[in-house]
Design an enzyme around this catalytic site. Structure first.
Site, PDB file in Angstrom:
ATOM      1  N   ASP A 174      30.046  86.025  95.935  1.00 19.61           N
ATOM      2  CA  ASP A 174      30.308  85.095  97.030  1.00 19.61           C
ATOM      3  C   ASP A 174      29.065  84.837  97.884  1.00 19.61           C
ATOM      4  O   ASP A 174      28.049  85.526  97.750  1.00 19.61           O
ATOM      5  CB  ASP A 174      31.459  85.634  97.899  1.00 19.61           C
ATOM      6  CG  ASP A 174      31.340  87.131  98.206  1.00 19.61           C
ATOM      7  OD1 ASP A 174      30.253  87.698  98.010  1.00 19.61           O
ATOM      8  OD2 ASP A 174      32.331  87.728  98.635  1.00 19.61           O
ATOM      9  N   GLU A 195      40.902  85.927 100.191  1.00 19.06           N
ATOM     10  CA  GLU A 195      41.685  86.436 101.311  1.00 19.06           C
ATOM     11  C   GLU A 195      43.184  86.408 100.969  1.00 19.06           C
ATOM     12  O   GLU A 195      43.597  85.684 100.050  1.00 19.06           O
ATOM     13  CB  GLU A 195      41.421  85.556 102.542  1.00 19.06           C
ATOM     14  CG  GLU A 195      39.968  85.580 103.024  1.00 19.06           C
ATOM     15  CD  GLU A 195      39.650  86.780 103.901  1.00 19.06           C
ATOM     16  OE1 GLU A 195      40.105  87.899 103.592  1.00 19.06           O
ATOM     17  OE2 GLU A 195      38.912  86.593 104.882  1.00 19.06           O
ATOM     18  N   HIS A 221      41.033  92.032 100.522  1.00 14.48           N
ATOM     19  CA  HIS A 221      40.328  90.957  99.816  1.00 14.48           C
ATOM     20  C   HIS A 221      39.312  91.519  98.826  1.00 14.48           C
ATOM     21  O   HIS A 221      38.793  92.620  98.989  1.00 14.48           O
ATOM     22  CB  HIS A 221      39.705  89.929 100.779  1.00 14.48           C
ATOM     23  CG  HIS A 221      38.499  90.354 101.535  1.00 14.48           C
ATOM     24  ND1 HIS A 221      38.327  90.106 102.884  1.00 14.48           N
ATOM     25  CD2 HIS A 221      37.358  90.983 101.153  1.00 14.48           C
ATOM     26  CE1 HIS A 221      37.166  90.561 103.267  1.00 14.48           C
ATOM     27  NE2 HIS A 221      36.546  91.102 102.251  1.00 14.48           N
ATOM     28  N   ASN A 234      41.643  93.954 104.542  1.00 19.42           N
ATOM     29  CA  ASN A 234      42.929  93.282 104.327  1.00 19.42           C
ATOM     30  C   ASN A 234      43.243  93.132 102.832  1.00 19.42           C
ATOM     31  O   ASN A 234      44.134  92.382 102.454  1.00 19.42           O
ATOM     32  CB  ASN A 234      42.945  91.911 105.014  1.00 19.42           C
ATOM     33  CG  ASN A 234      41.841  91.002 104.485  1.00 19.42           C
ATOM     34  OD1 ASN A 234      41.153  91.335 103.532  1.00 19.42           O
ATOM     35  ND2 ASN A 234      41.685  89.842 105.096  1.00 19.42           N
TER      36      ASN A 234
HETATM   37  C1  GLP Z   1      32.762  91.387 102.464  1.00 19.22           C
HETATM   38  C2  GLP Z   1      32.435  90.988 101.024  1.00 19.22           C
HETATM   39  C3  GLP Z   1      33.282  91.754 100.037  1.00 19.22           C
HETATM   40  C4  GLP Z   1      33.246  93.234 100.366  1.00 19.22           C
HETATM   41  C5  GLP Z   1      33.839  93.455 101.745  1.00 19.22           C
HETATM   42  C6  GLP Z   1      33.937  94.916 102.132  1.00 19.22           C
HETATM   43  O1  GLP Z   1      33.844  90.704 102.980  1.00 19.22           O
HETATM   44  N1  GLP Z   1      32.598  89.583 100.780  1.00 19.22           N
HETATM   45  O2  GLP Z   1      32.819  91.495  98.730  1.00 19.22           O
HETATM   46  O3  GLP Z   1      33.959  93.953  99.408  1.00 19.22           O
HETATM   47  O4  GLP Z   1      33.015  92.767 102.666  1.00 19.22           O
HETATM   48  O5  GLP Z   1      32.729  95.338 102.676  1.00 19.22           O
HETATM   49  P1  GLP Z   1      32.317  96.829 102.928  1.00 19.22           P
HETATM   50  O6  GLP Z   1      31.935  97.389 101.613  1.00 19.22           O
HETATM   51  O7  GLP Z   1      31.140  96.719 103.864  1.00 19.22           O
HETATM   52  O8  GLP Z   1      33.482  97.513 103.538  1.00 19.22           O
END
Ligand code: GLP
Length: 241
Positions: free
Chosen positions: A67, A143, A138, A136
């Site tokens: 993304d 989402e 995702h 959440n």
């Molecule tokens: C962002 C990214 C996700 C990732 C998520 C969790 O939203 N787009 O790909 O998995 O954050 O991040 P973290 O690993 O910092 O908890």
């Protein structure tokens, strides 16, 4: 679904790095689906160490990232393109032409999403997709929704995601409200999937996503249906399973 329970973040990162490393050793021209966020940073650091020791060679891989924020240029320090260069590509010796990520500056979102799906197809699909887990549920930026979105699409980020991402920006106003993300079908078509989750704040969503019903309201829950899915958790994130 395979579950690997590890002691802590470092142990989780080494275990997951071992799986990625095995993938690249067995198939040096693998297409790796990569993720941003805090969760995979330890994996990237471990892989860089092995690369420096000469134990792993990324010169033939192709990478596709999940993304990117809409509106951020690849040079913006909070763009995912910048994150990947600084946290992995430069030190792993992965050349820019081997890497792919949706363009945050694309003029037409629709064309960009189509281009990205075509690209994944042209590369022959993803051999191994690495994922983190949003609070959440995702994955990428898919989402919670009423239905699973299949292909790459533009998504309005939820308030909980905007708040979670605020820590990386100077103010709330600077946090992008939209992103491009690979869709659920792109992710599910990967031949192998590894998701890493660490810390007590992920414990409840790990339980819901992987031991609750499969529902687009918890996007990661679809991974329960994948035939080669490995969940790597540290003790805290795995405390409720
Ligand atoms: C962002 C990214 C996700 C990732 C998520 C969790 O939203 N787009 O790909 O998995 O954050 O991040 P973290 O690993 O910092 O908890």
């Amino acid at each position: 679904m395979k579950i690997i329970k590890t002691r802590d973040y470092d142990h989780m990162s080494r275990q997951a790095a071992n799986i990625l490393s095995a993938q690249v050793i067995l198939k040096p021209d693998s297409v790796l689906g990569l993720a941003t966020g805090s969760s995979p940073i330890g994996i990237y650091q471990q892989l860089i160490r092995w690369k420096e020791k000469g134990d792993i060679d990324f010169s033939q891989v192709q990478t596709v990232n999940l993304d990117e924020y809409v509106g951020l240029s690849p040079d913006h320090p909070q763009s995912y393109a910048y994150f990947m260069r600084k946290n992995f590509f430069e030190e792993a010796g992965i050349r820019p032409e081997q890497t792919h990520i949706p363009s945050g500056l694309a003029k037409s979102g629709e064309e960009e999403c189509h281009r990205y799906d075509e690209l994944i197809h042209r590369l022959g699909g993803i051999d191994l997709q690495l994922l983190g887990l949003g609070l959440n549920g995702h994955i990428g930026f898919n989402e919670p929704e009423e239905a699973f979105e299949k292909g790459t699409h533009k998504v309005a980020l939820t308030d909980s995601t905007i708040q979670a991402n605020q820590r990386f920006f100077k103010s709330m106003d600077e946090v992008p409200r939209f992103a491009y993300t690979m869709g659920i079908c792109d992710i599910m078509q990967a031949r192998r999937i590894v998701l890493v989750a660490s810390g007590s704040n992920k414990a409840e969503i790990v339980r819901k996503a992987f031991f609750g019903p499969v529902t687009p309201k918890v996007p990661a829950s679809i991974l329960q249906l994948h035939t080669d899915f490995t969940l790597v958790v540290d003790e805290e994130a795995g405390s409720l399973i």
